[in-house]
Design a protein around this motif. Structure first.
Motif: not given
Length: 98
Positions: A8-14
Motif C-alpha cells: 500500500x502507498x503511505x496515503x492508503x495505509x493511513x
C-alpha cells in the motif's frame, strides 16, 4: 499456498490505520476488552491487534466478524456503495462516448 503481502502507498495505509483506530474506539465505547471482541468474533487476539493497527493482512471475514460483534455490520454495506465514478463512466457510455 502462501498469501501475497499487500503493498500500500503511505496515503492508503493511513486510511487503514484510521479504520483500525475507529474499530478500537468503537470497542472501547462499548467497554469491551480486546480479548472479549476477539473471542466473540472467532479470531485470535493478535488478529484484532493487527486490525486495530491498520494491517492490510487481516482478512475481510475477520473484519466483518468484528463489525458484527460491535453491532456495526450494517456499515459494511456502505463500502463502495456510492460509486460516483462508475456511474459517470456508465452515463458517458450511454451517451455514445468511448
Amino acid at each position: 499456498m502462501k498469501s501475497k503481502k499487500q503493498i500500500l502507498f503511505p496515503k492508503h495505509q493511513k486510511i487503514l490505520a484510521q479504520f483500525g483506530e475507529n474499530i478500537k474506539l468503537a470497542r472501547k465505547r462499548r467497554k469491551l476488552t480486546a480479548v472479549q471482541v476477539a473471542e466473540r468474533a472467532g479470531i485470535a487476539r493478535n488478529t484484532l491487534y493487527l486490525m486495530e493497527k491498520g494491517s492490510s493482512s487481516v482478512s475481510i471475514g475477520a473484519v466483518f466478524n468484528v463489525l458484527r460483534v460491535l453491532g456495526l455490520h450494517e456499515d459494511f454495506l456502505k463500502l463502495a456503495a456510492d460509486d460516483e465514478l462508475g456511474r459517470k463512466l456508465q452515463d458517458l457510455k450511454l451517451l455514445g462516448g468511448n
